[in-house]
Write a protein that holds these residues in place. Structure first.
Motif, PDB file in Angstrom:
ATOM      1  N   GLY A   1       0.916 -11.879   0.774  1.00  0.00           N
ATOM      2  CA  GLY A   1       1.386 -12.897   1.706  1.00  0.00           C
ATOM      3  C   GLY A   1       0.251 -13.555   2.458  1.00  0.00           C
ATOM      4  O   GLY A   1       0.250 -14.768   2.684  1.00  0.00           O
TER       5      GLY A   1
ATOM      6  N   THR B   1       0.826  -1.193   0.000  1.00  0.00           N
ATOM      7  CA  THR B   1       0.000   0.000   0.000  1.00  0.00           C
ATOM      8  C   THR B   1       0.867   1.252   0.000  1.00  0.00           C
ATOM      9  O   THR B   1       0.628   2.191  -0.770  1.00  0.00           O
ATOM     10  CB  THR B   1      -0.924  -0.036   1.229  1.00  0.00           C
ATOM     11  OG1 THR B   1      -1.572  -1.291   1.278  1.00  0.00           O
ATOM     12  CG2 THR B   1      -1.946   1.061   1.159  1.00  0.00           C
TER      13      THR B   1
ATOM     14  N   ARG C   1      -9.727 -11.683  -1.734  1.00  0.00           N
ATOM     15  CA  ARG C   1      -9.472 -10.516  -2.577  1.00  0.00           C
ATOM     16  C   ARG C   1      -8.925  -9.316  -1.800  1.00  0.00           C
ATOM     17  O   ARG C   1      -8.146  -8.527  -2.332  1.00  0.00           O
ATOM     18  CB  ARG C   1     -10.789 -10.142  -3.254  1.00  0.00           C
ATOM     19  CG  ARG C   1     -10.808  -8.896  -4.095  1.00  0.00           C
ATOM     20  CD  ARG C   1     -12.170  -8.730  -4.715  1.00  0.00           C
ATOM     21  NE  ARG C   1     -12.505  -9.889  -5.536  1.00  0.00           N
ATOM     22  CZ  ARG C   1     -12.000 -10.113  -6.730  1.00  0.00           C
ATOM     23  NH1 ARG C   1     -11.126  -9.275  -7.248  1.00  0.00           N
ATOM     24  NH2 ARG C   1     -12.370 -11.165  -7.413  1.00  0.00           N
TER      25      ARG C   1
ATOM     26  N   SER D   1      -3.524  -9.046   1.642  1.00  0.00           N
ATOM     27  CA  SER D   1      -2.240  -8.780   0.987  1.00  0.00           C
ATOM     28  C   SER D   1      -1.756 -10.071   0.343  1.00  0.00           C
ATOM     29  O   SER D   1      -2.277 -11.156   0.603  1.00  0.00           O
ATOM     30  CB  SER D   1      -1.234  -8.281   2.002  1.00  0.00           C
ATOM     31  OG  SER D   1      -0.695  -9.360   2.711  1.00  0.00           O
TER      32      SER D   1
HETATM   33  N1  LIG Z   1      -7.758  -4.546  -2.332  1.00  0.00           N
HETATM   34  C1  LIG Z   1      -7.858  -4.396  -1.002  1.00  0.00           C
HETATM   35  N2  LIG Z   1      -9.024  -4.044  -0.444  1.00  0.00           N
HETATM   36  C2  LIG Z   1      -9.129  -3.903   0.886  1.00  0.00           C
HETATM   37  N3  LIG Z   1      -8.135  -4.121   1.745  1.00  0.00           N
HETATM   38  C3  LIG Z   1      -6.941  -4.464   1.277  1.00  0.00           C
HETATM   39  C4  LIG Z   1      -6.743  -4.622  -0.124  1.00  0.00           C
HETATM   40  N4  LIG Z   1      -5.461  -4.988  -0.320  1.00  0.00           N
HETATM   41  C5  LIG Z   1      -4.883  -5.046   0.908  1.00  0.00           C
HETATM   42  N5  LIG Z   1      -5.772  -4.722   1.879  1.00  0.00           N
HETATM   43  C6  LIG Z   1      -5.502  -4.693   3.319  1.00  0.00           C
HETATM   44  O1  LIG Z   1      -4.420  -3.825   3.534  1.00  0.00           O
HETATM   45  C7  LIG Z   1      -3.463  -4.419   4.382  1.00  0.00           C
HETATM   46  C8  LIG Z   1      -2.081  -4.165   3.825  1.00  0.00           C
HETATM   47  O2  LIG Z   1      -1.935  -4.844   2.593  1.00  0.00           O
HETATM   48  P1  LIG Z   1      -0.600  -4.765   1.761  1.00  0.00           P
HETATM   49  O3  LIG Z   1      -0.847  -5.465   0.488  1.00  0.00           O
HETATM   50  O4  LIG Z   1      -0.133  -3.369   1.728  1.00  0.00           O
HETATM   51  O5  LIG Z   1       0.380  -5.608   2.699  1.00  0.00           O
HETATM   52  P2  LIG Z   1       1.890  -5.946   2.457  1.00  0.00           P
HETATM   53  O6  LIG Z   1       2.663  -5.320   3.536  1.00  0.00           O
HETATM   54  O7  LIG Z   1       2.293  -5.653   1.080  1.00  0.00           O
HETATM   55  O8  LIG Z   1       1.886  -7.499   2.714  1.00  0.00           O
HETATM   56  P3  LIG Z   1       2.664  -8.665   1.935  1.00  0.00           P
HETATM   57  O9  LIG Z   1       3.995  -8.800   2.576  1.00  0.00           O
HETATM   58  O10 LIG Z   1       1.826  -9.859   2.242  1.00  0.00           O
HETATM   59  O11 LIG Z   1       2.718  -8.321   0.496  1.00  0.00           O
HETATM   60  C9  LIG Z   1      -3.793  -5.874   4.470  1.00  0.00           C
HETATM   61  O12 LIG Z   1      -3.880  -6.220   5.817  1.00  0.00           O
HETATM   62  C10 LIG Z   1      -5.113  -6.059   3.801  1.00  0.00           C
HETATM   63  O13 LIG Z   1      -6.060  -6.526   4.728  1.00  0.00           O
END
Ligand SMILES: Nc1ncnc2c1ncn2[C@@H]1O[C@H](COP(=O)(O)OP(=O)(O)OP(=O)(O)O)[C@@H](O)[C@H]1O
Ligand code: HEM
Ligand SMILES: Nc1ncnc2c1ncn2[C@@H]1O[C@H](COP(=O)(O)OP(=O)(O)OP(=O)(O)O)[C@@H](O)[C@H]1O
Ligand SMILES: [Mg+2]
Ligand SMILES: [Mg+2]
Lengths: 224, 246, 65, 203, 224, 203
Positions: F132, D48, F127, F130
């Motif tokens: 992971g 994000t 959906r 993230s």
């Molecule tokens: N499309 C979406 N709609 C709603 N919530 C989302 C969406 N994508 C991610 N999230 C929420 O935002 C949070 C952060 O997601 P993000 O993808 O930024 O994590 P990340 O740090 O990149 O994790 P990873 O290491 O698994 O890639 C997650 O906990 C998830 O619940």
């Protein structure tokens, strides 16, 4: 190479890489048209009467079913995100994309409608009017369905959802076209209606890409 | 012994070499027969007392329409062979037959509809035979489309075989239902003419042409099979030998 | 029994009222079948050319083999 | 390849997703030559944050700025973003994909494909490649671009150790030339010197 | 829990998770039907004459366009691969899937056709015959379109390719149904034709799942 | 959880793809308690081999056998296969996905989700997770199944180090119980003792 050049080259390569997409709408049109007599009756008088309307509806559906895929693959693969990093406003890229789509997929479809007309024994003068209305109306239809496709990108599996959202907006176009067709079979003057249709298309083609751009950006922003 | 023969048939290299020879024979024979049959039909056969000269289309239309159906049956045989004996050559045959069969179907449709103009006054009517021919054309088209859409040739072959088999079970049903359908609504005037008693000078060229078109189809199928084999076996040593040889 | 049915070549080509139907049909036949034959030949050449290209590339990569 | 060094800075970034505050009030200035790793467990909000920095996602509050230009959207062509998605089209060849994504000449693209070990299969469709080869195709852009800000979301995914080493070298060269690179990974980079921004998982 | 139980529960959850999929075919049907008078003419006599055939074709299209997605999502996400590890023959799982699809998506669609009939002023007795033919014919249609969907799984982006491949095979069903409808409007006996239609459906529902299973396995084997 | 130990063996496996021989004449016997890593650079054929072992892909020649059963297809319910694809449906919740993939009871599924750190978001749609977290959902099956043969294709993808450690523990327990596990990864497992089968890239 300029962004426009790369863009057009890619669209061309995509058409070549997916010849199926090129032929599918035509194939669909002819198939649906040949199902109509089976379901209705082989009586060529009745067929000729309703033929032009059937062809219009079938062409519309063929268009719509194709338009649904306009942005989907690029969205899923993440290519659409990359559009935002090009040094061009989004609506300009959308215009390019829609123009390519119209040229590569819609115009060939229109060119096979006479065959469908022959199969339903549509009279020649009506057929010509049909061709002209299709050519004039399809830019507007393409823009509308692109908006539908863009709006429903982020939804679960939109399939034809975007189409359905947009179909009611097609009503004016369809009514105008039907008017042209009835007049053509009467033999009365069709130019004023054609001018209206053309004006509608021009307006749609200038205004809707902006809306499509906004919808695309929204959906890109919402995906993770 | 018998099994060796069967095995050889399955071997692409053996087939590639033989097919080259057969192909040439078929081509020349076909050319000769068609030249004779067509000239005879066009110039020397007497005019039909009802249809006049327009009936001369028969010398192309009937053989071609007949072959369009026969090639589909051949394809179904290939599909069965592919499933039962897993013979790769059958798949190659299916691919070649689909294209050639589609060409013949298109030709039958167009020649028929052009013939329709002077006899019925319209290019197309929803007659039973015409409709089932049209559906046959769509089936061929589906096979070509399916094969070109699937990149992996093995997979494409098997998928097409499934489609061919389902189609072949359905074809008689389609034919029957279409006949029944058009009898339900159709005024009898537009039925294809029943075969009139022809004088020999009319049907002999037809027979010659039928044979000729058979050979043309064989020529095209063999040629196209050779191309497909070459493309699929491009990794193997014998293909490279063949190419270096000529 | 077998004799030429037309009194001139011109009449043969006109074929009474139906020349415009008969000749296009045979023309189309020639076009479709000839087209198929030519297209298949072209594909054959393409296939050979493609394999030649692969062979050339391989011989450049590994000159020993 | 010469780039115009730019500074990337963000102020008071806050992002809330699904009623969970992923991060609040993040501020940082990354002058030319910085290499930043965004770290944190799964779901912490790394992706994000990276998407916010690339102007693909809107933060709930806060601003991002590149160089002197106030409007982040205006300067987004200074950014190269590589995400979780492959960003290549499955139905096109490797070369066609690359030529679309960069404005580099064909010669440079060839060279780039050589760097990522895809030489000899320029004309293969992406569909017919293995997972790692597909990722390599997306990465090849790093060898064609002259863009100062790189934002790489888990670039190591599916790469074998050999390719990881090559990638790290490329990142070092980019940073050495005055570029900025923000990346995430769950593997430990062996050959990179970076600052770390740790995002905690608030659940 | 038994495989069947898990399978059915999942299908139910999917319907609940994608309400759009549930309503889309109906929406499509009603929209297309309301386009017909626009494109043709609001003359209710002509409409009543061709109405039942139009509804049949539109329902067919609505079905087909939905069936295209039968296996696609599960294939892309890799869930379909997992079917092979269940302790059940593949064709049995296919039968379950198709039954659920028919029950959840097709039957509701059939239930809204009377509305479409009203819009085109189709007479009541014809409408009843239409409903019966649809109920009898849709199992066969579902099986055929499932085969189309399964065959084209591995292709680039099949879209409606599966539909196009299978549509010609529908001819007997369409013809039989049209026969029933004409006879119903004549008032003559429709039972023999209905029996034929039912027999066709039963044959299709027993034989085609095998073919679908083979096609699915082929495509799973071809993907990497 | 108790499994019935089974032996996995394959003989003379050969696979050709795109005119390239990926591997030829591979043979191996993996008695209960074996842990095998298939290694090799991108495009070497690891995924292809793993899919052959899972009866998802047909080898060009050779056979695979589990336990005493001759026919590989007959015994495929002894296999748990985790591939590059997530194997979870994006539109269903985590719990629903897991309940479909295993025949374990709801209580066990809850427990499994706790192990992979997804407790508290059982009802989130995949959906909205993230990268992971999505992978973790697919991995949760390892805590529910009583299947002797595990075939894991890059199970570490997108997992943070904490989750990697948990996963390695689980694999160790499985192997200790007499299970067989074949896996690939480009990261170096820190806590596993395994044999390696090296596939070279023949280009
Ligand atoms: N499309 C979406 N709609 C709603 N919530 C989302 C969406 N994508 C991610 N999230 C929420 O935002 C949070 C952060 O997601 P993000 O993808 O930024 O994590 P990340 O740090 O990149 O994790 P990873 O290491 O698994 O890639 C997650 O906990 C998830 O619940
Ligand atoms: C598009 C239009 C037409 C199509 C698709 C079509 C198709 C066919 C087919 C499938 C056959 C059967 C071949 C066989 O199996 O022996 C056939 C035979 C024949 N057709 Fe046509 N036809 C068309 C138009 C016509 C017309 C207009 C005429 C002339 C009036 C005609 C005259 C014949 C004759 C005389 C035969 C041989 C009779 C027989 O074998 O029963 N056809 N046609
Ligand atoms: N669907 C496919 N169609 C044709 N060829 C394929 C396909 N998938 C993979 N290949 C080819 O097979 C080879 C091996 O692919 P595979 O996916 O097994 O590699 P891998 O060892 O798993 O690589 P990675 O580490 O990148 O996942 C690749 O070189 C690729 O060219
Ligand atoms: Mg992430
Ligand atoms: Mg792999």
């Amino acid at each position: 190479m300029s962004v426009e050049h790369r863009f057009l080259v890619r669209e061309l390569k995509l058409v070549l890489a997916r010849p199926g997409d090129f032929f599918k709408p035509m194939w669909f049109l002819i198939l649906v048209i040949s199902m109509v007599p089976l379901a209705l009756s082989p009586d060529s008088k009745l067929l000729g009467e309703i033929g032009s309307a059937m062809i219009w509806v079938a062409t519309l559906l063929a268009l719509l079913l194709n338009a649904d895929q306009l942005f989907r693959d690029d969205f899923v693969d993440g290519v659409l995100e990359q559009w935002l990093f090009f040094n061009r406003p989004l609506f300009w890229l959308v215009i390019l994309k829609l123009f390519c789509h119209w040229l590569f997929y819609v115009v060939p479809l229109i060119l096979v409608t006479p065959l469908a007309g022959m199969m339903l024994s549509v009279p020649n003068d009506v057929m010509i009017a049909l061709l002209v209305t299709l050519l004039l109306a399809t830019p507007a239809l393409t823009c509308f369905s692109a908006l539908g496709a863009a709006l429903t990108l982020g939804t679960a599996r939109s399939g034809i959802l975007g189409v359905l959202v947009m179909l009611p907006l097609f009503a004016p176009v369809i009514i105008l076209a039907a008017g042209v067709l009835t007049r053509a079979s009467d033999g009365s003057d069709i130019l004023p209606l054609l001018a209206l249709l053309g004006a509608f298309s021009i307006a749609a083609a200038t205004l809707l890409p902006l809306a499509v751009g906004v919808a695309l950006r929204l959906n890109i922003g919402g995906s993770s | 012994m018998g099994w060796r023969w069967f095995h050889e048939w399955g071997s692409p290299k053996w087939f590639y070499d033989r097919a080259g020879r057969w192909q040439r024979v078929c081509g020349f024979l076909a050319l000769a027969l068609l030249l004779v049959g067509t000239l005879w039909g066009l110039g020397f056969a007497p005019a039909d007392y009802q249809q006049g000269n327009s009936y001369r289309i028969i010398y192309l239309h009937v053989p071609v329409a007949f072959l369009a159906q026969a090639l589909y049956v051949a394809m179904a045989v290939c599909a069965i062979v592919l499933f039962v004996w897993k013979m790769k050559l059958a798949d190659v045959g299916m691919q070649a037959l689909a294209v050639v069969g589609f060409g013949f179907t298109v030709l039958a449709l167009f020649s028929g509809s052009i013939w329709g103009k002077p006899t019925w006054g319209t290019y197309w009517v929803w007659d039973a035979r015409l409709t089932s021919m049209l559906i046959l054309g769509f089936l061929y088209l589906g096979l070509i489309g399916l094969r070109s859409a699937i990149k992996n040739p093995d997979l494409a072959g098997k998928a097409c075989a499934i489609l061919v088999l389902v189609g072949v079970v359905n074809l008689p049903i389609i034919k029957y239902s279409v006949e029944w359908w058009s009898a339900l609504h159709q005024p009898a005037s537009f039925k294809l003419t029943e075969k009139p008693a022809m004088p020999a000078s009319m049907w002999v060229p037809l027979l010659i042409n039928l044979l000729g078109y058979y050979l043309v189809a064989a020529y095209l199928v063999l040629a196209s099979m050779r191309t497909v084999i070459l493309d699929r076996e491009r990794g193997s040593a014998w293909v490279r030998e063949v190419i270096e040889r000529d | 029994m077998i004799e030429f049915q037309f009194d001139s070549l011109f009449n043969f080509l006109r074929m009474a009222p139906h020349g415009i139907y008969v000749w296009p049909v045979y023309g189309l036949g020639l076009l479709v079948i000839g087209g198929l034959a030519i297209w298949i030949r072209y594909q054959h050449r393409q296939a050979i050319r493609k394999i030649r290209r692969i062979m050339n590339r391989e011989s450049i990569h590994e000159p020993k083999a | 390849m010469l780039i115009k060094p730019k500074t990337l800075q963000f102020q008071n970034l806050t992002c809330v997703r699904d009623d969970r505050c992923l991060f609040a009030d993040l501020s940082m200035t990354l002058p030319p030559g910085s290499l930043l790793r965004v770290a944190g467990p799964n779901g912490a909000g790394k992706t994000t944050l990276l998407r916010i920095l690339s102007a693909l996602h809107e933060p709930d509050s806060g601003t991002v700025q590149i160089g002197e230009v106030e409007d982040h959207l205006e300067s987004r062509q200074e950014i190269l973003y590589l995400g979780h998605k492959p960003q290549v089209c499955q139905d096109l060849s490797i070369m066609d994909n690359l030529m679309f994504l960069t404005d580099a000449s064909q010669a440079i693209c060839f060279q780039a494909l050589q760097f990522v070990g895809l030489k000899g299969c320029e004309d293969s469709l992406v569909r017919e490649l293995s997972q790692g080869q597909g990722r390599r195709c997306g990465l090849a852009r790093l060898w064609c671009h002259e863009v100062p800000i790189w934002i790489l979301d888990e670039p190591y995914t599916a790469l074998d150790p050999g390719m990881v080493a090559i990638l790290e070298d490329r990142i070092n060269i980019h940073v050495g030339e005055g570029g900025v690179c923000v990346f995430t990974t769950h593997q430990n980079p062996t050959n990179l010197r970076f600052e770390t921004l740790e995002l905690a998982r608030v659940s």
